[in-house]
Design a protein around this motif. Structure first.
Motif, mmCIF file in Angstrom:
data_model
loop_
_atom_site.group_PDB
_atom_site.id
_atom_site.type_symbol
_atom_site.label_atom_id
_atom_site.label_comp_id
_atom_site.label_asym_id
_atom_site.label_seq_id
_atom_site.Cartn_x
_atom_site.Cartn_y
_atom_site.Cartn_z
ATOM 1 N N ALA A 166 -39.953 18.732 4.254
ATOM 2 C CA ALA A 166 -40.713 18.185 2.978
ATOM 3 C C ALA A 166 -42.408 18.386 2.821
ATOM 4 O O ALA A 166 -42.409 17.904 4.452
ATOM 5 C CB ALA A 166 -40.558 16.172 2.295
ATOM 6 N N GLY A 167 -42.797 19.380 2.833
ATOM 7 C CA GLY A 167 -44.114 19.525 2.855
ATOM 8 C C GLY A 167 -45.174 20.250 1.419
ATOM 9 O O GLY A 167 -44.249 20.645 0.583
ATOM 10 N N GLN A 168 -45.769 20.152 1.750
ATOM 11 C CA GLN A 168 -47.156 20.394 0.940
ATOM 12 C C GLN A 168 -47.945 21.641 0.822
ATOM 13 O O GLN A 168 -48.664 21.674 1.888
ATOM 14 C CB GLN A 168 -47.668 19.112 0.356
ATOM 15 N N ASN A 169 -47.852 22.536 0.671
ATOM 16 C CA ASN A 169 -49.081 23.861 0.286
ATOM 17 C C ASN A 169 -47.833 24.793 1.777
ATOM 18 O O ASN A 169 -48.439 25.535 2.418
ATOM 19 C CB ASN A 169 -50.214 23.496 0.289
ATOM 20 N N MET A 170 -46.549 24.921 1.572
ATOM 21 C CA MET A 170 -46.065 25.171 3.194
ATOM 22 C C MET A 170 -45.528 26.731 2.983
ATOM 23 O O MET A 170 -44.975 26.832 1.291
ATOM 24 C CB MET A 170 -44.908 24.729 3.288
ATOM 25 N N GLU A 171 -45.941 27.420 3.256
ATOM 26 C CA GLU A 171 -45.641 29.761 2.867
ATOM 27 C C GLU A 171 -44.966 29.618 3.806
ATOM 28 O O GLU A 171 -44.355 31.131 3.511
ATOM 29 C CB GLU A 171 -47.774 29.788 3.140
ATOM 30 N N TYR A 172 -45.121 29.288 4.546
ATOM 31 C CA TYR A 172 -43.330 29.378 5.471
ATOM 32 C C TYR A 172 -42.572 28.661 6.412
ATOM 33 O O TYR A 172 -43.552 27.975 6.774
ATOM 34 C CB TYR A 172 -44.822 30.582 7.145
ATOM 35 N N LEU A 173 -41.671 28.933 6.340
ATOM 36 C CA LEU A 173 -40.143 28.711 6.461
ATOM 37 C C LEU A 173 -39.859 29.171 7.351
ATOM 38 O O LEU A 173 -38.740 30.105 6.456
ATOM 39 C CB LEU A 173 -39.977 28.050 5.225
ATOM 40 N N TYR A 174 -39.776 29.182 8.627
ATOM 41 C CA TYR A 174 -38.442 29.885 9.307
ATOM 42 C C TYR A 174 -37.690 29.120 9.128
ATOM 43 O O TYR A 174 -37.552 28.804 10.818
ATOM 44 C CB TYR A 174 -39.092 31.183 10.329
ATOM 45 N N ILE A 175 -35.853 29.445 8.550
ATOM 46 C CA ILE A 175 -35.486 28.486 9.380
ATOM 47 C C ILE A 175 -33.556 29.725 9.706
ATOM 48 O O ILE A 175 -33.209 29.217 11.221
ATOM 49 C CB ILE A 175 -33.946 28.213 8.221
ATOM 50 N N CYS A 176 -33.473 30.528 9.129
ATOM 51 C CA CYS A 176 -32.850 31.772 10.230
ATOM 52 C C CYS A 176 -33.032 32.813 10.400
ATOM 53 O O CYS A 176 -32.024 33.901 10.289
ATOM 54 C CB CYS A 176 -30.980 31.062 9.318
ATOM 55 N N ASN A 177 -34.313 33.323 10.170
ATOM 56 C CA ASN A 177 -34.984 35.100 9.501
ATOM 57 C C ASN A 177 -34.689 34.835 11.273
ATOM 58 O O ASN A 177 -34.054 36.401 10.815
ATOM 59 C CB ASN A 177 -36.734 34.515 9.326
ATOM 60 N N ASP A 178 -34.415 35.184 11.949
ATOM 61 C CA ASP A 178 -34.279 35.627 13.267
ATOM 62 C C ASP A 178 -33.375 35.537 13.954
ATOM 63 O O ASP A 178 -32.808 34.248 15.026
ATOM 64 C CB ASP A 178 -35.839 35.527 14.377
#
Length: 406
Positions: A166-178
């Motif tokens: 849960a986040g406010q104003n998050m712009e980068y979320l890397y879960i499985c990108n690499d």
């Protein structure tokens, strides 16, 4: 458990009762919870990268307490992505005996214990979160406390079971990108909440091949353009909720190998040019979705291996297609297609190799008039139910290629 009422499942998935309860997190919070498991004698040393509110340049004031779930805590703090007051990646080495004995359960045939990681970003917010490095990796052994090397150097399975962000104003979320670092192939549920505008959907959930339930704000990726491999190889997902793709230009492999998916969400594809392998191997999808294909040029393998597809619908509006390589490759139960299907792109297509390879049930095919097509090798090979082909202008096709070897 609090999430069950707030997020009704999109399929019949039931959260295993032996898992530790996730904390109740609201859409207005700025918190993260991760549930991991650990087998005795197998190192578990996750790394989490986060940054607080973006100010300018490399300035991200950060203060986020972390409860590691084994009685240990730490604080991710600092102001800068690099240089003085650097925000260090959070690394934690677990000992099996420090995890709650009450959390023991059997996983992969072995006794395991659970670690519930809770991150509180309430003070500084969270602009950037990377949990793609929860498994061991040989490139960062300097962080390790046990001196062991990775048991798998690439595409390592992480121990993540359940995730709530849960986040406010998050712009980068890397879960499985690499995926060369960590694949969350054990992850069964993902919940994303809050007011966020994530910059890229590239490989966001790639190779989560055990994922059963997912929910998120529909507008979380409204400004993203790159959706390549977003759900690639999410083999067990039966339904994917709508998400805003109004800025999307590239949908390469976005739903490929989602073998239990029943329907493609009604997404905005008006700006998409690349549909390469768009829904390849979605074996249970019965219909090609009526989306906006008008700007699409690359449809290579876009509808390949759709084993449940029986007819190609009229009015798809595929008017700019240039690359049709393997477009309907091995659609083995495809029976019919509209008489004007080729008319949509007859003057634009330049490559039609293996376009209908192994469409063994296809009974009719409209006149093939491709005056600008250069490549048609094995165009209709193994189309055993076709009795004849009607040819128009194929004057630019290279003569060493044949239309049909079947």
């Amino acid at each position: 458990e609090g999430l069950s009422a707030a997020y009704p499942p999109f399929d019949e998935w039931v959260r295993p009762p032996e898992w530790l309860d996730m904390p109740v997190i609201g859409s207005g919070d700025s918190k993260v919870a991760l549930l991991l498991y650990m087998h005795s004698g197998v190192p578990l040393e996750p790394r989490i990268y986060l940054r607080g509110t973006y100010i300018n340049g490399s300035n991200f004031p950060t203060y986020s307490p972390i409860d590691w779930g084994d009685g240990q805590t730490s604080v991710a703090s600092g102001s800068w992505y690099q240089g003085v007051n650097y925000i260090q990646p959070q690394h934690h080495a677990y000992r099996y005996e420090d995890l709650p004995e009450s959390s023991e359960f059997t996983y992969d045939g072995k006794t395991a214990r659970q670690a519930l990681i809770q991150i509180d970003n309430s003070t500084s917010g969270c602009y950037y979160l990377d949990i793609g490095k929860l498994a061991a990796n040989e490139l960062e052994n300097n962080l390790r406390t046990n001196g062991h090397d990775s048991y798998a150097r690439n595409n390592q399975r992480s121990n993540l079971l359940d995730l709530h962000v849960a986040g406010q104003n998050m712009e980068y979320l890397y879960i499985c990108n690499d995926v060369d670092r960590s694949i969350h192939s054990n992850l069964e549920r993902i919940v994303i909440q809050g007011n966020m505008s994530i910059k890229t959907a590239y490989r966001q959930f790639r190779s989560c091949d055990n994922l059963r339930h997912i929910s998120y704000p529909s507008g979380a990726w409204s400004t993203a353009t790159d959706f390549r491999e977003m759900f690639h190889y999410c083999r067990k997902l039966k339904e994917i909720p709508f998400f805003d793709t109004s800025s999307a230009t590239d949908l390469t492999n976005v739903f490929s190998y989602c073998r239990n998916l029943r329907n493609i969400p009604d997404i905005d594809t008006s700006n998409v040019t690349n549909f390469y392998s768009f829904m390849n191997d979605c074996r249970l999808v019965k219909d090609i979705p009526m989306l906006d294909y008008s700007n699409g040029t690359d449809f290579s393998s876009a509808f390949a291996n759709l084993y449940s597809l029986k007819t190609i619908p009229s009015g798809l509006g595929i008017t700019s297609l240039t690359n049709g390589i393997s477009m309907f490759y091995r659609c083995e139960n495809l029976v019919a297609m509209p008489n004007d299907f080729f008319d949509q792109f007859s003057n634009t297509i330049t490559d039609a190799r293996t376009m209908f390879y192994d469409c063994r049930s296809l009974r009719n095919m409209p006149r093939i008039h491709f005056p600008n097509c250069a490549f048609m090798r094995e165009f209709a090979i193994r189309c055993d139910s076709l009795e004849e082909l009607h040819l128009g202008d194929l004057s630019k096709v290279r003569y060493e290629y044949n239309l049909n070897y079947g």
